[in-house]
Scaffold this motif. Structure first.
Motif, PDB file in Angstrom:
ATOM      1  N   GLY A 173       0.685  -0.954   0.487  1.00  0.00           N
ATOM      2  CA  GLY A 173      -0.204   0.212  -0.091  1.00  0.00           C
ATOM      3  C   GLY A 173       0.705   1.199  -0.139  1.00  0.00           C
ATOM      4  O   GLY A 173       0.712   1.807  -0.361  1.00  0.00           O
ATOM      5  N   PHE A 174       1.895   1.046   0.745  1.00  0.00           N
ATOM      6  CA  PHE A 174       2.729   2.491   1.015  1.00  0.00           C
ATOM      7  C   PHE A 174       3.285   2.647  -0.417  1.00  0.00           C
ATOM      8  O   PHE A 174       3.694   3.641  -0.900  1.00  0.00           O
ATOM      9  N   LEU A 175       4.589   1.895  -1.806  1.00  0.00           N
ATOM     10  CA  LEU A 175       4.424   1.506  -2.657  1.00  0.00           C
ATOM     11  C   LEU A 175       3.682   2.392  -3.790  1.00  0.00           C
ATOM     12  O   LEU A 175       4.317   2.425  -4.521  1.00  0.00           O
ATOM     13  N   CYS A 176       2.068   1.701  -3.912  1.00  0.00           N
ATOM     14  CA  CYS A 176       1.299   1.860  -4.496  1.00  0.00           C
ATOM     15  C   CYS A 176       1.104   3.762  -4.657  1.00  0.00           C
ATOM     16  O   CYS A 176       1.179   4.146  -5.261  1.00  0.00           O
ATOM     17  N   LEU A 177       0.901   4.539  -3.461  1.00  0.00           N
ATOM     18  CA  LEU A 177       0.927   5.447  -2.772  1.00  0.00           C
ATOM     19  C   LEU A 177       2.101   6.316  -3.501  1.00  0.00           C
ATOM     20  O   LEU A 177       1.899   7.411  -3.436  1.00  0.00           O
ATOM     21  N   LEU A 178       3.078   5.747  -3.249  1.00  0.00           N
ATOM     22  CA  LEU A 178       4.182   7.082  -3.596  1.00  0.00           C
ATOM     23  C   LEU A 178       4.170   6.671  -5.104  1.00  0.00           C
ATOM     24  O   LEU A 178       4.474   7.635  -5.062  1.00  0.00           O
ATOM     25  N   LEU A 179       3.992   5.634  -6.081  1.00  0.00           N
ATOM     26  CA  LEU A 179       4.247   5.372  -6.710  1.00  0.00           C
ATOM     27  C   LEU A 179       2.861   6.275  -7.825  1.00  0.00           C
ATOM     28  O   LEU A 179       3.017   7.249  -8.415  1.00  0.00           O
ATOM     29  N   LEU A 180       1.518   6.547  -6.832  1.00  0.00           N
ATOM     30  CA  LEU A 180       0.448   7.727  -7.368  1.00  0.00           C
ATOM     31  C   LEU A 180       0.496   8.834  -6.932  1.00  0.00           C
ATOM     32  O   LEU A 180       1.235   9.694  -8.258  1.00  0.00           O
ATOM     33  N   PHE A 181       1.713   9.098  -6.113  1.00  0.00           N
ATOM     34  CA  PHE A 181       1.958  10.091  -5.759  1.00  0.00           C
ATOM     35  C   PHE A 181       2.739  10.605  -6.752  1.00  0.00           C
ATOM     36  O   PHE A 181       3.253  11.803  -7.622  1.00  0.00           O
ATOM     37  N   ALA A 182       4.473   9.969  -7.213  1.00  0.00           N
ATOM     38  CA  ALA A 182       5.120   9.995  -8.033  1.00  0.00           C
ATOM     39  C   ALA A 182       4.911  10.438 -10.067  1.00  0.00           C
ATOM     40  O   ALA A 182       4.945  11.383 -10.016  1.00  0.00           O
ATOM     41  N   VAL A 183       3.555   9.755 -10.028  1.00  0.00           N
ATOM     42  CA  VAL A 183       2.878  10.168 -11.113  1.00  0.00           C
ATOM     43  C   VAL A 183       2.145  11.362 -11.548  1.00  0.00           C
ATOM     44  O   VAL A 183       1.958  11.671 -12.397  1.00  0.00           O
ATOM     45  N   ASN A 184       1.667  11.171  -9.937  1.00  0.00           N
ATOM     46  CA  ASN A 184       0.942  13.052 -10.269  1.00  0.00           C
ATOM     47  C   ASN A 184       1.805  14.062 -10.317  1.00  0.00           C
ATOM     48  O   ASN A 184       1.322  14.726 -11.389  1.00  0.00           O
ATOM     49  N   SER A 185       2.970  14.213  -9.519  1.00  0.00           N
ATOM     50  CA  SER A 185       3.851  14.606  -9.449  1.00  0.00           C
ATOM     51  C   SER A 185       4.088  15.069 -10.786  1.00  0.00           C
ATOM     52  O   SER A 185       4.350  15.924 -11.701  1.00  0.00           O
ATOM     53  N   LEU A 186       5.342  13.960 -11.591  1.00  0.00           N
ATOM     54  CA  LEU A 186       5.230  14.062 -13.129  1.00  0.00           C
ATOM     55  C   LEU A 186       4.168  14.372 -14.312  1.00  0.00           C
ATOM     56  O   LEU A 186       4.589  15.033 -15.124  1.00  0.00           O
ATOM     57  N   GLY A 187       2.877  13.659 -13.697  1.00  0.00           N
ATOM     58  CA  GLY A 187       2.166  14.290 -14.297  1.00  0.00           C
ATOM     59  C   GLY A 187       1.459  15.972 -14.270  1.00  0.00           C
ATOM     60  O   GLY A 187       2.198  16.942 -15.882  1.00  0.00           O
ATOM     61  N   LYS A 188       1.666  16.977 -13.588  1.00  0.00           N
ATOM     62  CA  LYS A 188       2.430  18.165 -13.289  1.00  0.00           C
ATOM     63  C   LYS A 188       2.559  19.292 -13.892  1.00  0.00           C
ATOM     64  O   LYS A 188       3.124  20.131 -14.469  1.00  0.00           O
ATOM     65  N   LEU A 189       3.925  17.723 -13.910  1.00  0.00           N
ATOM     66  CA  LEU A 189       5.693  18.263 -14.458  1.00  0.00           C
ATOM     67  C   LEU A 189       5.391  18.355 -15.295  1.00  0.00           C
ATOM     68  O   LEU A 189       5.808  19.598 -16.581  1.00  0.00           O
ATOM     69  N   PHE A 190       4.908  17.524 -16.396  1.00  0.00           N
ATOM     70  CA  PHE A 190       5.115  17.159 -18.653  1.00  0.00           C
ATOM     71  C   PHE A 190       3.669  18.777 -18.266  1.00  0.00           C
ATOM     72  O   PHE A 190       4.159  19.110 -19.515  1.00  0.00           O
ATOM     73  N   LEU A 191       2.370  19.085 -17.398  1.00  0.00           N
ATOM     74  CA  LEU A 191       2.022  20.283 -17.990  1.00  0.00           C
ATOM     75  C   LEU A 191       2.426  21.734 -17.907  1.00  0.00           C
ATOM     76  O   LEU A 191       2.206  21.930 -18.729  1.00  0.00           O
ATOM     77  N   ARG A 192       3.384  21.025 -17.102  1.00  0.00           N
ATOM     78  CA  ARG A 192       3.918  23.188 -16.975  1.00  0.00           C
ATOM     79  C   ARG A 192       5.047  23.570 -17.588  1.00  0.00           C
ATOM     80  O   ARG A 192       5.751  23.822 -17.776  1.00  0.00           O
ATOM     81  N   LEU A 193       5.580  21.970 -18.773  1.00  0.00           N
ATOM     82  CA  LEU A 193       6.892  21.915 -18.791  1.00  0.00           C
ATOM     83  C   LEU A 193       6.929  23.151 -20.777  1.00  0.00           C
ATOM     84  O   LEU A 193       8.276  23.750 -19.932  1.00  0.00           O
ATOM     85  N   PRO A 194       5.581  22.951 -20.970  1.00  0.00           N
ATOM     86  CA  PRO A 194       5.672  24.695 -21.867  1.00  0.00           C
ATOM     87  C   PRO A 194       5.832  25.817 -21.197  1.00  0.00           C
ATOM     88  O   PRO A 194       6.773  26.887 -21.933  1.00  0.00           O
ATOM     89  N   ASP A 195       5.420  26.220 -20.327  1.00  0.00           N
ATOM     90  CA  ASP A 195       5.643  26.961 -19.073  1.00  0.00           C
ATOM     91  C   ASP A 195       7.253  27.364 -18.628  1.00  0.00           C
ATOM     92  O   ASP A 195       7.794  28.098 -18.313  1.00  0.00           O
ATOM     93  N   LEU A 196       7.559  26.475 -18.544  1.00  0.00           N
ATOM     94  CA  LEU A 196       8.368  26.270 -17.280  1.00  0.00           C
ATOM     95  C   LEU A 196       9.852  26.661 -18.702  1.00  0.00           C
ATOM     96  O   LEU A 196      10.918  27.078 -18.451  1.00  0.00           O
ATOM     97  N   TYR A 197       9.754  26.118 -19.987  1.00  0.00           N
ATOM     98  CA  TYR A 197      10.807  26.734 -20.599  1.00  0.00           C
ATOM     99  C   TYR A 197      10.375  28.562 -21.306  1.00  0.00           C
ATOM    100  O   TYR A 197      11.696  28.639 -21.660  1.00  0.00           O
ATOM    101  N   THR A 198       9.456  28.403 -21.380  1.00  0.00           N
ATOM    102  CA  THR A 198       9.972  29.607 -21.945  1.00  0.00           C
ATOM    103  C   THR A 198       9.905  30.663 -20.566  1.00  0.00           C
ATOM    104  O   THR A 198      10.894  31.804 -21.244  1.00  0.00           O
ATOM    105  N   ASN A 199       9.201  30.421 -19.475  1.00  0.00           N
ATOM    106  CA  ASN A 199       9.796  31.172 -18.715  1.00  0.00           C
ATOM    107  C   ASN A 199      11.133  31.438 -17.907  1.00  0.00           C
ATOM    108  O   ASN A 199      11.685  32.646 -17.212  1.00  0.00           O
ATOM    109  N   ASN A 200      11.256  29.881 -17.781  1.00  0.00           N
ATOM    110  CA  ASN A 200      13.051  29.298 -17.238  1.00  0.00           C
ATOM    111  C   ASN A 200      14.215  29.432 -17.977  1.00  0.00           C
ATOM    112  O   ASN A 200      14.984  29.805 -17.537  1.00  0.00           O
TER     113      ASN A 200
END
Length: 370
Positions: A98-125
């Protein structure tokens, strides 16, 4: 005539008396060869044989760790030990999954948000940072360095990095079936050993000569004490790292200092990682963006944490385990040179066991304190 016979007899007796220095040298060579052979056997076992018996050893270690909880719950709930052992071991693996599943879900969610922010991150930073880097290279190196961003050199580096990343991922994927098989056997071994703990340990004890069986039980108790004390030492080191990072981030005005310091402190405790995996790239990025003060402060924070950790680690391990600080530091260095990262943990435990057995008189490796 009798005096001559007595002198000859005394000369023969004196000539037959062994030289004490020669005797000491022979004893030293024999002891050195004996302990060198033991060291070679231990090294071969640690490098080759442990890999063959790894699932069984891991299962035995898990059963050994769970034994106090199983015995306590069994006596408290008035249940038989075998079903209680199966229940406790199963609960452990369910909780870990259960702990590993929660950790994996957190990692996938964080990576998803990072991919969504990549265009703005590239343009602004990223893009402004690359432009500043190009102007900096142009200022110090002329057109030869300014063409790095346009002639495909950086793209070639990126392609090499991507190829290396793909190669590493392919190698990890190739080892995944073996790792899953090892994990499966470890789970099965731990269930069976925990259920029949006394039977398994009695069988292992009977394989040793009766006069040496007490070594097995003494070594087991010493290892349990050493593991618990070393775990406390590294938890304390992680907490000290967290406090240093929190103080630095708070002084530097970094947003979310508590969560950032906690995440980096956890990374510092993981194998092959450390504070430098975050602080050094972060500092370089700040240098590229023109934040010289923040970049310098991050590098200084990394240096301070590294120095404090290297000073405290052998002292804490030596204090908690009873080893001398020099012996603890030497054992950590020797373990790292012989066995890599895990040797930092295993070699101090071996030194601790040998030291306790030597102090109790069951081994005579060096002269004890008078």
């Amino acid at each position: 005539m009798s005096e001559n016979k007595l002198s000859v007899h005394s000369n023969n007796r004196s000539s037959s008396t062994p030289d004490p220095r020669l005797t000491r040298r022979k004893t030293f060579l024999i002891n050195f060869a004996y302990f060198a052979a033991i060291a070679c056997i231990i090294y071969v076992c640690a490098i080759y044989l442990i890999n063959l018996a790894l699932p069984f050893l891991l299962g035995l270690a898990i059963a050994l760790i769970l034994k106090p909880a199983v015995d306590s719950l069994s006596s408290l709930l008035k249940l038989k030990r075998k079903p209680m052992a199966v229940a406790v071991t199963t609960l452990l693996y369910i909780s870990a999954a259960g702990f590993l599943c929660l950790l994996l879900l957190f990692a996938v969610n964080s990576l998803g948000k990072l991919f969504l922010r990549l265009p703005d991150l590239y343009t602004n930073n990223i893009a402004p940072s690359l432009e500043k880097l190009e102007s900096l290279l142009t200022r110090f190196g002329g057109d030869k360095f300014s063409s790095l961003l346009t002639d495909g050199t950086l793209s070639g580096v990126a392609e090499q990095f991507t190829a290396r990343l793909v190669e590493t991922g392919t190698a990890a994927a190739a080892k995944l079936p073996s790792a899953m098989l090892t994990a499966t056997f470890t789970i099965v071994f731990s269930l069976f050993i925990c259920a029949d703990y006394n039977t398994v340990t009695d069988f292992l004890a009977r394989q040793l000569p009766p006069k040496h069986r007490h070594w097995l039980f003494d070594t087991k108790s010493l290892l349990l004490q050493g593991v618990s004390k070393m775990l406390c030492s590294y938890l304390l080191l992680m907490f000290i790292t967290f406090l240093l990072l929190l103080a630095a981030f708070w002084l530097l005005g970094i947003s979310s200092p508590v969560s950032s310091a906690a995440m980096i402190a956890v990374l510092d405790a993981l194998p092959l990682l450390g504070t430098g995996t975050v602080l050094i790239p972060w500092a370089l990025l700040e240098f590229i963006r023109g934040n010289i003060t923040l970049g310098t402060a991050l590098l200084l924070t990394y240096v301070i944490i590294t120095v404090v950790r290297n000073l405290l680690e052998p002292r804490l391990i030596g204090k908690n385990t009873g080893l001398d600080s020099v012996a603890a530091l030497f054992s950590m260095y020797l373990g790292w040179r012989l066995f890599g990262f895990w040797g930092l943990f295993l070699m101090p435990l071996l030194f601790l066991v040998l030291s306790r057995l030597n102090e109790s008189g069951k081994l005579r490796l060096w002269v004890k304190k008078s």
